[in-house]
Design an enzyme around this catalytic site. Structure first.
Site, PDB file in Angstrom:
ATOM      1  N   SER A 145      -8.451  10.921  34.916  1.00 50.28           N
ATOM      2  CA  SER A 145      -9.583  10.329  35.223  1.00 50.28           C
ATOM      3  C   SER A 145     -10.568  11.288  35.290  1.00 50.28           C
ATOM      4  CB  SER A 145      -9.340   9.599  36.262  1.00 50.28           C
ATOM      5  OG  SER A 145     -10.599   9.132  36.841  1.00 50.28           O
ATOM      6  N   TYR A 158      -6.600   9.220  45.038  1.00 55.80           N
ATOM      7  CA  TYR A 158      -6.595   9.020  43.717  1.00 55.80           C
ATOM      8  C   TYR A 158      -7.008  10.210  43.116  1.00 55.80           C
ATOM      9  CZ  TYR A 158      -8.119   6.701  39.468  1.00 55.80           C
ATOM     10  OH  TYR A 158      -8.420   6.325  37.980  1.00 55.80           O
TER      11      TYR A 158
END
Ligand SMILES: NC(=O)c1ccc[n+]([C@@H]2O[C@H](COP(=O)([O-])OP(=O)(O)OC[C@H]3O[C@@H](n4cnc5c(N)ncnc54)[C@H](O)[C@@H]3O)[C@@H](O)[C@H]2O)c1
Length: 263
Positions: A145, A158
């Site tokens: 990401s 995350y």
């Protein structure tokens, strides 16, 4: 030209979002698909959608949680028993968790994000790489990401797990490149999938659209990305056309991660 003609491709988190978009693009390019997801109903719907758009596509489905090592071992065995090999692995399943600063972050959610985003990615590689080693061929695409190359407010687990995915990708590239296995990661920015729609609801529960518009303003392209745009990059990285790209974390974010200050 079909870039994945007769290639056996495993996709995790295939029932929706970036997994489904990549499965559709892979089917369009002639792949044989092994689709994995823990949401049985959505997985069945995804299979039907692919079959209706690309009739004749061979599809194996496995309902499995990628954070369960035994379940991973089983879907890998089933794929090899069915198709005889695994040419490409789109290691995509992941969750965002909740939005909260580090000190306030719910510990159970933190551990769940680690289990799925880090351990899940690792288990898939642990069981698929030996299959690729025997073949002396393989293409791996892990999903990091922009949070795997930058910090993001209120998303400690995350960001930590996505940085881990970037690190695993670089190391796997070194360890297995000699076996004809190329490992890369993609680092998507905000792509409008169900996961991102949910994040906008958390940021502004009364007006998620306003949160989306605000986010798009900070992007050089002034819009969010589309899942099918990611699918095209994934298909390239899973194909033989990708022959000398190894160990890279490739941002697909409209250029946003390069910005310093307003754009
Ligand atoms: N959408 C984005 O903008 C964006 C940006 C950066 C990274 N990503 C990453 O892309 C990947 C896919 O995200 P998305 O936006 O398509 O999400 P999504 O929530 O729309 O879809 C994720 C899919 O994965 C499945 N899944 C989740 N946990 C699972 C598990 N433990 N085992 C099996 N299946 C599981 C879900 O059922 C769902 O079908 C994730 O790793 C995410 O972190 C997405």
């Amino acid at each position: 030209m079909e870039k994945l003609k007769n290639k056996v491709i495993v996709i995790t988190g295939a029932a929706m979002g970036l997994g489904l978009a990549s499965a559709l693009e892979a089917a369009k390019n002639g792949a044989l698909l092994s689709l994995v997801d823990f949401n049985a109903e959505s997985l069945e719907a995804a299979k039907k959608e692919i079959e209706s758009k690309y009739p004749g596509t061979q599809i194996l489905t496995a309902v499995a949680d990628v954070s369960d090592e035994e379940a991973v071992k089983k879907y890998v065995e089933e794929t090899v028993n069915t198709f005889g090999r695994i040419d490409g692995f789109y290691n995509n399943a992941g969750i965002e968790g909740r939005q909260a600063p580090l000190v306030d972050y719910d510990l159970d959610v933190f551990k769940k994000v680690v289990d799925i985003n880090l351990m899940g990615v690792y288990y898939g590689l642990k069981y698929i790489i030996p299959v690729m080693q025997k073949q002396e061929y393989g293409r791996i695409v892990n999903v990091a990401s922009v949070g795997g190359i930058r910090g993001v407010m209120n998303q400690t687990p995350y960001v930590a797990t996505k940085h881990a995915v970037s690190g695993i990708t670089k190391t796997t590239a070194l360890e297995y490149g000699r076996f004809g296995i190329l490992s890369n990661a993609i680092a998507p920015g905000a792509i409008l999938t169900p996961m991102v729609a949910e994040a906008f609801k958390q940021v502004n529960p009364s007006d998620p659209q306003a949160a989306e518009d605000e986010y798009a303003k900070a992007n050089p392209t002034k819009r969010l990305g589309r899942p099918e745009e990611v699918g095209k990059l994934v298909v390239f990285l899973l194909s033989e056309d990708c022959s000398y790209v190894n160990g890279q974390v490739i941002a697909i974010d409209g250029g946003q991660s390069n910005a310093y200050g307003n754009v």
